[in-house]
Scaffold this active site. Structure first.
Site, mmCIF file in Angstrom:
data_model
loop_
_atom_site.group_PDB
_atom_site.id
_atom_site.type_symbol
_atom_site.label_atom_id
_atom_site.label_comp_id
_atom_site.label_asym_id
_atom_site.label_seq_id
_atom_site.Cartn_x
_atom_site.Cartn_y
_atom_site.Cartn_z
ATOM 1 N N ASN A 7 0.850 -1.194 0.000
ATOM 2 C CA ASN A 7 0.000 0.000 0.000
ATOM 3 C C ASN A 7 0.881 1.237 0.000
ATOM 4 O O ASN A 7 1.514 1.556 1.002
ATOM 5 C CB ASN A 7 -0.915 -0.016 1.231
ATOM 6 C CG ASN A 7 -1.781 1.223 1.319
ATOM 7 O OD1 ASN A 7 -1.932 1.970 0.356
ATOM 8 N ND2 ASN A 7 -2.369 1.445 2.485
ATOM 9 N N LYS A 9 -0.008 4.321 -0.272
ATOM 10 C CA LYS A 9 -0.666 5.469 0.372
ATOM 11 C C LYS A 9 -0.477 6.744 -0.470
ATOM 12 O O LYS A 9 -0.463 6.669 -1.692
ATOM 13 C CB LYS A 9 -0.173 5.623 1.809
ATOM 14 C CG LYS A 9 -0.354 4.337 2.619
ATOM 15 C CD LYS A 9 -0.131 4.508 4.083
ATOM 16 C CE LYS A 9 -0.335 3.180 4.808
ATOM 17 N NZ LYS A 9 -0.228 3.328 6.266
ATOM 18 N N HIS A 91 -9.746 0.650 5.025
ATOM 19 C CA HIS A 91 -8.436 0.836 5.656
ATOM 20 C C HIS A 91 -8.584 1.717 6.895
ATOM 21 O O HIS A 91 -9.432 2.612 6.951
ATOM 22 C CB HIS A 91 -7.461 1.464 4.669
ATOM 23 C CG HIS A 91 -6.046 1.478 5.137
ATOM 24 N ND1 HIS A 91 -5.571 2.409 6.023
ATOM 25 C CD2 HIS A 91 -4.998 0.652 4.857
ATOM 26 C CE1 HIS A 91 -4.293 2.178 6.259
ATOM 27 N NE2 HIS A 91 -3.918 1.116 5.570
ATOM 28 N N GLU A 93 -7.038 4.156 8.019
ATOM 29 C CA GLU A 93 -6.948 5.604 7.804
ATOM 30 C C GLU A 93 -8.245 6.145 7.217
ATOM 31 O O GLU A 93 -8.636 7.282 7.485
ATOM 32 C CB GLU A 93 -5.745 5.914 6.910
ATOM 33 C CG GLU A 93 -4.425 5.672 7.633
ATOM 34 C CD GLU A 93 -3.276 5.332 6.714
ATOM 35 O OE1 GLU A 93 -3.414 5.472 5.478
ATOM 36 O OE2 GLU A 93 -2.231 4.893 7.234
ATOM 37 N N GLU A 163 -5.474 -5.109 10.640
ATOM 38 C CA GLU A 163 -4.588 -3.983 10.910
ATOM 39 C C GLU A 163 -4.785 -3.507 12.345
ATOM 40 O O GLU A 163 -5.734 -2.780 12.627
ATOM 41 C CB GLU A 163 -4.931 -2.788 10.026
ATOM 42 C CG GLU A 163 -4.931 -2.992 8.543
ATOM 43 C CD GLU A 163 -5.312 -1.679 7.865
ATOM 44 O OE1 GLU A 163 -4.469 -1.136 7.166
ATOM 45 O OE2 GLU A 163 -6.439 -1.194 8.082
ATOM 46 N N GLY A 169 2.264 2.625 11.233
ATOM 47 C CA GLY A 169 3.082 3.826 11.177
ATOM 48 C C GLY A 169 3.726 4.211 12.490
ATOM 49 O O GLY A 169 4.328 5.274 12.604
ATOM 50 N N SER A 201 3.120 -2.156 10.456
ATOM 51 C CA SER A 201 4.581 -2.027 10.579
ATOM 52 C C SER A 201 5.292 -3.335 10.228
ATOM 53 O O SER A 201 6.196 -3.786 10.944
ATOM 54 C CB SER A 201 4.968 -1.558 11.985
ATOM 55 O OG SER A 201 4.490 -0.252 12.220
#
Length: 243
Positions: A7, A9, A91, A93, A163, A169, A201
């Protein structure tokens, strides 16, 4: 077959995207399924760079309708037409920064499946939820809310990505045992899930231990997928497990 999904991003110029796609294509290995998810604006260029390679193309998001007055959105039908075979849905985010709800995610899943895309459905708990002992509750709710209404044939066409939000991150990674337990909870919530990736990560130095866990079928890779050498090393690690 281990599945590595990169990904990208909101990173990279057009030239950088082409270069990275070419490097991933060159690093591809038998026995490992590989997909990359570049920004929308780079999809066409990356599709061209991947032509002739086994690396698959995915998008980072889609809208829940095929067309209409939805300025700024991209439909699953448009993604399919652009050469995508996969799309990330839900996702962390999108959920925690853009405010997507379980209902919105479920609608996107249905639309993506109807368009012939393979959704990579993402779910996971925050640090506060984990520390409060709510991991099982949160994962079960997210899985059932978005996947519970799918027919078995639809469910068989998607990939799930766990996730842990607290590990994205941050440099923190769930232990292999934590990943195994979470994947087991997701499978218990909705039967018939074909594969679950771990995302949080993931790096070259922890991939092997994660893939060594029962029920961990691959990885959704963020930052490390932007480093051609690091991602190539992860492909070699995954290939070594199938040799």
């Amino acid at each position: 077959t281990p599945f590595l999904a990169g990904n990208w991003k909101m990173h990279g110029t057009l030239a950088a995207a082409r270069q990275l796609a070419q490097a991933v294509a060159q690093a591809s290995a038998p026995g490992v399924r590989i997909a990359v998810f570049p920004p929308f604006v780079h999809l066409a260029a990356v599709a061209e760079a991947l032509k002739g390679s086994p690396v698959e193309l995915g998008a980072q998001n889609c809208y829940g309708e095929n067309q209409g007055a939805f300025t700024g959105e991209v439909s699953p039908v448009q993604l399919k037409d652009a050469g995508c075979g996969l799309v990330l849905i839900g996702h962390s985010e999108r959920r925690h920064v853009m405010g997507e709800t379980d209902e919105m995610v479920a609608k996107k899943l249905k639309a993506a499946l109807a368009a012939g895309l393979e959704p990579v459905f993402c779910l996971g708990e925050t640090l506060a939820e984990r520390e409060a002992g709510k991991t099982s509750e949160v994962l079960g709710r997210q899985a059932r809310a978005s996947l519970g209404g799918l027919a078995p044939a639809e469910l068989a066409r998607l990939t799930v990505a766990y996730e842990p939000v607290w590990a994205i991150g941050t440099g923190k990674t769930a232990t292999p045992e934590q990943a195994r337990q979470a994947h087991s909870l997701i499978r218990a919530a909705v039967s018939g899930i074909p594969r679950i990736l771990y995302g949080g990560s993931v790096k070259p130095d922890n991939l092997a231990s994660l893939l060594g866990q029962a029920g961990v079928d691959g990885a959704l890779v963020g930052g490390a997928s932007l480093d051609a050498a690091a991602f190539a090393a992860m492909i070699r690690t995954a290939a070594g497990r199938t040799a």
